[in-house]
Design a protein around this motif. Structure first.
Motif, mmCIF file in Angstrom:
data_model
loop_
_atom_site.group_PDB
_atom_site.id
_atom_site.type_symbol
_atom_site.label_atom_id
_atom_site.label_comp_id
_atom_site.label_asym_id
_atom_site.label_seq_id
_atom_site.Cartn_x
_atom_site.Cartn_y
_atom_site.Cartn_z
ATOM 1 N N ASP A 1 -8.792 17.379 2.210
ATOM 2 C CA ASP A 1 -9.961 17.862 2.943
ATOM 3 C C ASP A 1 -9.812 17.693 4.458
ATOM 4 O O ASP A 1 -10.683 18.095 5.225
ATOM 5 C CB ASP A 1 -11.231 17.166 2.448
ATOM 6 N N GLY A 2 -8.712 17.086 4.896
ATOM 7 C CA GLY A 2 -8.431 16.951 6.320
ATOM 8 C C GLY A 2 -9.148 15.811 7.011
ATOM 9 O O GLY A 2 -9.044 15.659 8.231
ATOM 10 N N THR A 3 -9.877 14.985 6.269
ATOM 11 C CA THR A 3 -10.636 13.907 6.905
ATOM 12 C C THR A 3 -9.782 12.679 7.214
ATOM 13 O O THR A 3 -10.109 11.923 8.115
ATOM 14 C CB THR A 3 -11.819 13.471 6.011
ATOM 15 N N LEU A 4 -8.712 12.463 6.474
ATOM 16 C CA LEU A 4 -7.832 11.316 6.690
ATOM 17 C C LEU A 4 -6.449 11.789 7.080
ATOM 18 O O LEU A 4 -5.927 12.740 6.508
ATOM 19 C CB LEU A 4 -7.721 10.463 5.424
ATOM 20 N N SER A 5 -5.873 11.110 8.055
ATOM 21 C CA SER A 5 -4.528 11.443 8.474
ATOM 22 C C SER A 5 -3.890 10.207 9.080
ATOM 23 O O SER A 5 -4.581 9.376 9.673
ATOM 24 C CB SER A 5 -4.562 12.573 9.509
ATOM 25 N N GLY A 6 -2.586 10.083 8.898
ATOM 26 C CA GLY A 6 -1.885 8.950 9.494
ATOM 27 C C GLY A 6 -0.498 8.771 8.913
ATOM 28 O O GLY A 6 -0.078 9.480 7.998
ATOM 29 N N LYS A 7 0.198 7.778 9.463
ATOM 30 C CA LYS A 7 1.554 7.462 9.034
ATOM 31 C C LYS A 7 1.480 6.544 7.817
ATOM 32 O O LYS A 7 0.682 5.614 7.771
ATOM 33 C CB LYS A 7 2.304 6.777 10.172
ATOM 34 N N VAL A 8 2.330 6.812 6.815
ATOM 35 C CA VAL A 8 2.332 6.034 5.579
ATOM 36 C C VAL A 8 3.043 4.708 5.827
ATOM 37 O O VAL A 8 4.207 4.672 6.214
ATOM 38 C CB VAL A 8 3.027 6.807 4.429
ATOM 39 N N ALA A 9 2.306 3.604 5.596
ATOM 40 C CA ALA A 9 2.861 2.262 5.778
ATOM 41 C C ALA A 9 3.383 1.705 4.457
ATOM 42 O O ALA A 9 4.374 0.990 4.435
ATOM 43 C CB ALA A 9 1.802 1.329 6.343
ATOM 44 N N GLU A 10 2.698 2.019 3.368
ATOM 45 C CA GLU A 10 3.147 1.568 2.047
ATOM 46 C C GLU A 10 2.670 2.544 0.996
ATOM 47 O O GLU A 10 1.804 3.373 1.247
ATOM 48 C CB GLU A 10 2.663 0.149 1.738
ATOM 49 N N VAL A 11 3.260 2.433 -0.186
ATOM 50 C CA VAL A 11 2.937 3.340 -1.282
ATOM 51 C C VAL A 11 2.633 2.517 -2.511
ATOM 52 O O VAL A 11 3.305 1.530 -2.794
ATOM 53 C CB VAL A 11 4.120 4.294 -1.563
ATOM 54 N N ARG A 12 1.624 2.929 -3.258
ATOM 55 C CA ARG A 12 1.271 2.271 -4.511
ATOM 56 C C ARG A 12 1.294 3.317 -5.621
ATOM 57 O O ARG A 12 0.807 4.431 -5.443
ATOM 58 C CB ARG A 12 -0.119 1.651 -4.432
ATOM 59 N N ILE A 13 1.848 2.930 -6.755
ATOM 60 C CA ILE A 13 1.833 3.817 -7.912
ATOM 61 C C ILE A 13 0.752 3.309 -8.849
ATOM 62 O O ILE A 13 0.854 2.207 -9.379
ATOM 63 C CB ILE A 13 3.208 3.859 -8.596
ATOM 64 N N MET A 14 -0.278 4.104 -9.017
ATOM 65 C CA MET A 14 -1.441 3.717 -9.821
ATOM 66 C C MET A 14 -1.562 4.661 -11.016
ATOM 67 O O MET A 14 -0.811 5.621 -11.136
ATOM 68 C CB MET A 14 -2.710 3.784 -8.959
ATOM 69 N N SER A 15 -2.540 4.386 -11.871
ATOM 70 C CA SER A 15 -2.725 5.217 -13.061
ATOM 71 C C SER A 15 -3.124 6.644 -12.712
ATOM 72 O O SER A 15 -2.840 7.570 -13.461
ATOM 73 C CB SER A 15 -3.769 4.596 -13.990
ATOM 74 N N ASP A 16 -3.779 6.840 -11.571
ATOM 75 C CA ASP A 16 -4.186 8.187 -11.176
ATOM 76 C C ASP A 16 -3.165 8.863 -10.276
ATOM 77 O O ASP A 16 -3.421 9.915 -9.727
ATOM 78 C CB ASP A 16 -5.568 8.167 -10.518
ATOM 79 N N GLY A 17 -1.988 8.274 -10.115
ATOM 80 C CA GLY A 17 -0.926 8.895 -9.337
ATOM 81 C C GLY A 17 -0.465 8.010 -8.196
ATOM 82 O O GLY A 17 -0.731 6.808 -8.152
ATOM 83 N N ILE A 18 0.206 8.629 -7.253
ATOM 84 C CA ILE A 18 0.737 7.914 -6.101
ATOM 85 C C ILE A 18 -0.352 7.827 -5.033
ATOM 86 O O ILE A 18 -0.994 8.816 -4.708
ATOM 87 C CB ILE A 18 1.979 8.641 -5.546
ATOM 88 N N VAL A 19 -0.542 6.623 -4.500
ATOM 89 C CA VAL A 19 -1.521 6.401 -3.437
ATOM 90 C C VAL A 19 -0.765 5.948 -2.196
ATOM 91 O O VAL A 19 -0.040 4.954 -2.225
ATOM 92 C CB VAL A 19 -2.564 5.333 -3.849
ATOM 93 N N ALA A 20 -0.932 6.697 -1.115
ATOM 94 C CA ALA A 20 -0.298 6.353 0.161
ATOM 95 C C ALA A 20 -1.299 5.556 0.990
ATOM 96 O O ALA A 20 -2.431 5.990 1.200
ATOM 97 C CB ALA A 20 0.111 7.620 0.899
ATOM 98 N N VAL A 21 -0.874 4.366 1.433
ATOM 99 C CA VAL A 21 -1.706 3.546 2.309
ATOM 100 C C VAL A 21 -1.227 3.788 3.729
ATOM 101 O O VAL A 21 -0.057 3.573 4.050
ATOM 102 C CB VAL A 21 -1.596 2.049 1.943
ATOM 103 N N LEU A 22 -2.137 4.269 4.559
ATOM 104 C CA LEU A 22 -1.793 4.630 5.931
ATOM 105 C C LEU A 22 -1.751 3.394 6.817
ATOM 106 O O LEU A 22 -2.269 2.330 6.461
ATOM 107 C CB LEU A 22 -2.805 5.646 6.460
ATOM 108 N N ASP A 23 -1.156 3.540 8.000
ATOM 109 C CA ASP A 23 -1.047 2.415 8.919
ATOM 110 C C ASP A 23 -2.404 1.926 9.413
ATOM 111 O O ASP A 23 -2.530 0.804 9.889
ATOM 112 C CB ASP A 23 -0.118 2.754 10.094
#
Length: 136
Positions: free
Chosen positions: A96-118
């Motif tokens: 939806d364009g509301t969040l943007s940033g550089k990926v600091a870490e990645v988590r693999i969860m049951s609903d898929g890959i979650v990118a945690v931004l800086d």
């Protein structure tokens, strides 16, 4: 930069453990069943050897299918980890364009890959997410 795996497995994921599944039959179980069948058969009408061979062949096919499924699950897991690792350092924007940033870490969860931004925000990787090369 870290990559963590969430503690919640995917609903369809097969978790590899040393403990056999209750629905999985191994060779020892098959042999015990076969011996019990032979002990309890009617002596006037013994089991036909072709039936024995057919049962053994069927069991062998099932066992091979289980092994193939296990290897495919391992391959898919490795692929997910590789894809997740490739996101670190890249810039992502939510669908939806509301969040943007550089990926600091990645988590693999049951609903898929979650990118945690800086900035601490999380973006679930899915359709519509924009991934760009990291800034130099």
């Amino acid at each position: 930069m870290t990559m963590t795996i969430g503690s919640t497995p995917a609903p369809n994921a097969n978790v590899l453990t040393d403990k056999p599944s209750k629905t999985q039959v191994d060779y020892q179980s098959f042999l015990r069943l076969l011996v019990a069948e032979m002990k309890n058969q009617d002596p006037t009408n013994p089991m036909d050897s072709t039936q024995y061979v057919a049962q053994l062949a069927s069991f062998s096919q099932v066992e091979q299918s289980v092994q193939i499924n296990t290897k495919l699950d391992q391959l898919l897991q490795a692929s997910s980890l590789s894809q997740a690792g490739a996101l670190i350092g890249r810039t992502v924007a939510s669908a939806d364009g509301t969040l943007s940033g550089k990926v600091a870490e990645v988590r693999i969860m049951s609903d898929g890959i979650v990118a945690v931004l800086d900035n601490g925000e999380s973006v679930v990787m899915g359709p519509g997410v924009v991934i760009k090369p990291g800034e130099a």
